[in-house]
Every structure is written in structure tokens, then in C-alpha cells.
Design a protein around this motif. Structure first.
Motif, PDB file in Angstrom:
ATOM      1  N   ASN A  45       0.827  -1.210   0.000  1.00  0.00           N
ATOM      2  CA  ASN A  45       0.000   0.000   0.000  1.00  0.00           C
ATOM      3  C   ASN A  45       0.860   1.259   0.000  1.00  0.00           C
ATOM      4  N   VAL A  46       1.974   1.231   0.745  1.00  0.00           N
ATOM      5  CA  VAL A  46       2.895   2.373   0.756  1.00  0.00           C
ATOM      6  C   VAL A  46       3.501   2.557  -0.636  1.00  0.00           C
ATOM      7  N   GLU A  47       3.934   1.461  -1.260  1.00  0.00           N
ATOM      8  CA  GLU A  47       4.500   1.534  -2.608  1.00  0.00           C
ATOM      9  C   GLU A  47       3.465   2.038  -3.604  1.00  0.00           C
ATOM     10  N   LEU A  48       2.229   1.587  -3.466  1.00  0.00           N
ATOM     11  CA  LEU A  48       1.158   2.033  -4.360  1.00  0.00           C
ATOM     12  C   LEU A  48       0.910   3.526  -4.188  1.00  0.00           C
ATOM     13  N   SER A  49       0.899   3.978  -2.954  1.00  0.00           N
ATOM     14  CA  SER A  49       0.692   5.405  -2.690  1.00  0.00           C
ATOM     15  C   SER A  49       1.822   6.239  -3.294  1.00  0.00           C
ATOM     16  N   THR A  50       3.065   5.785  -3.120  1.00  0.00           N
ATOM     17  CA  THR A  50       4.215   6.490  -3.693  1.00  0.00           C
ATOM     18  C   THR A  50       4.136   6.504  -5.211  1.00  0.00           C
ATOM     19  N   SER A  51       3.771   5.389  -5.805  1.00  0.00           N
ATOM     20  CA  SER A  51       3.662   5.311  -7.264  1.00  0.00           C
ATOM     21  C   SER A  51       2.568   6.245  -7.773  1.00  0.00           C
ATOM     22  N   LYS A  53       1.580   9.024  -6.341  1.00  0.00           N
ATOM     23  CA  LYS A  53       2.104  10.392  -6.227  1.00  0.00           C
ATOM     24  C   LYS A  53       3.036  10.703  -7.390  1.00  0.00           C
ATOM     25  N   ASN A  54       3.950   9.770  -7.691  1.00  0.00           N
ATOM     26  CA  ASN A  54       4.893   9.967  -8.801  1.00  0.00           C
ATOM     27  C   ASN A  54       4.156  10.100 -10.123  1.00  0.00           C
ATOM     28  N   LEU A  55       3.115   9.313 -10.306  1.00  0.00           N
ATOM     29  CA  LEU A  55       2.317   9.385 -11.528  1.00  0.00           C
ATOM     30  C   LEU A  55       1.628  10.742 -11.640  1.00  0.00           C
ATOM     31  N   ARG A  56       1.092  11.232 -10.524  1.00  0.00           N
ATOM     32  CA  ARG A  56       0.425  12.533 -10.532  1.00  0.00           C
ATOM     33  C   ARG A  56       1.420  13.649 -10.877  1.00  0.00           C
ATOM     34  N   VAL A  57       2.615  13.590 -10.299  1.00  0.00           N
ATOM     35  CA  VAL A  57       3.646  14.588 -10.597  1.00  0.00           C
ATOM     36  C   VAL A  57       4.040  14.521 -12.074  1.00  0.00           C
ATOM     37  N   ALA A  58       4.217  13.313 -12.600  1.00  0.00           N
ATOM     38  CA  ALA A  58       4.596  13.156 -14.009  1.00  0.00           C
ATOM     39  C   ALA A  58       3.503  13.697 -14.921  1.00  0.00           C
ATOM     40  N   ARG A  59       2.243  13.436 -14.578  1.00  0.00           N
ATOM     41  CA  ARG A  59       1.142  13.955 -15.406  1.00  0.00           C
ATOM     42  C   ARG A  59       1.100  15.472 -15.381  1.00  0.00           C
TER      43      ARG A  59
END
Length: 163
Positions: A45-51, A53-59
Motif C-alpha cells: 500500500n505504501v508503494e502504491l501510494s508512492t507510485s 504520487k509519482n504518476l500525478r507529478v509526471a502527469r
């Protein structure tokens, strides 16, 4: 018959205890497995949350890119391209090598400066200054000297004086 009944009863109680121990062991194993799975789920769940966030920043970065590209393009088109032959009053290495290259290609020494300016104009680059024929001659001389240094003389070995 009492002895046989007692033995059968003891075996039955022993079998029941063994079954209870096995059940307790199985329950403990299941609880341990559940704890491990919950820990793994928390980590995932922590990894999913981090991913996410990274996806949102990239978008967000991707969505800003067309605007940034348009701004950079507008700035690049607004100012003309210029090429300074001199930097702090000294001809740059690029300008000197261009003069040597033009002479090597067969251009007349007196025409090098004008030809450099015309090349810049043809390519859409304005040039600041124009190289004179005297400077072209000096550049060629200095370039030749730098590429063919004079031979060195061996340094004589001095013998120490014995007093």
C-alpha cells in the motif's frame, strides 16, 4: 474388561489432546501467516501510494510541457541569432578556426571577413564585426606556429663541480 476400557479411554483422551495440539499449532501458523500478509499488504500500500504520487507529478509535468515549449520557442524567435567574432576584444577560437578553414579551402585572404559575414547572413545569423585581411594573416601565422612548434634543443647535463 475394566483394563481394556481404561486403555481405550486413555487412547481416546490422548488422541483428543493430539488433535487439540495440532489445531493450536495450525491456528498459530495461520495467525503468523496472517501477520506476514498484513505486513506485506501495508508495504504494498505504501508503494502504491508512492507510485500514485509519482504518476500525478509526471502527469502535471507533461501537462505543462506544451506551454513551456511554446514559451521557449517564442523567446528564441523574438531575439535574433548573433555570433560574436570577438570576446573581450580577442577573436574567439571558433572565429580563428573558421578563417583558417576558409583559407585552406582556397578563399582569398582579403575576402575571408566578408565571406564569413555572408555565410552568417545566409544561415540567418548576424555577425558582430568583420575580420580584416591583416588579422586573417596573423591567425594563419599563429595557427601554423601552434601546430608546428620549433624543435627543442636538448638541455645539456651539467656535471657537478668537485671542490
Amino acid at each position: 474388561m475394566g483394563q481394556a476400557h481404561h486403555t481405550a479411554l486413555t487412547k481416546s483422551i490422548s488422541a483428543q489432546r493430539d488433535a487439540e495440539r495440532k489445531e493450536e499449532h495450525t491456528r498459530e501458523s495461520a495467525l503468523t501467516a496472517i501477520d506476514r500478509l498484513e505486513a506485506a499488504q501495508t508495504m504494498l500500500n505504501v508503494e502504491l501510494s508512492t507510485s500514485r504520487k509519482n504518476l500525478r507529478v509526471a502527469r502535471k509535468r507533461i501537462s505543462r510541457f506544451p506551454g513551456q515549449l511554446a514559451e521557449v520557442t517564442r523567446k528564441a524567435r523574438s531575439r535574433p541569432l548573433t555570433f560574436d567574432l570577438k570576446r573581450k576584444g580577442v577573436y574567439t577560437a571558433r572565429a580563428r578556426s573558421l578563417a583558417r578553414l576558409l583559407l585552406k579551402a582556397g578563399c582569398a585572404q582579403t575576402k575571408v571577413g566578408a565571406l564569413m559575414r555572408n555565410f552568417g547572413y545566409a544561415l540567418g545569423v548576424s555577425m558582430v564585426g568583420q575580420m580584416s585581411s591583416h588579422t586573417v594573416r596573423r591567425v594563419v601565422y599563429e595557427g601554423g606556429r601552434a601546430s608546428n612548434p620549433p624543435p627543442r634543443r636538448p638541455v645539456p647535463v651539467q656535471t657537478p663541480l668537485h671542490c
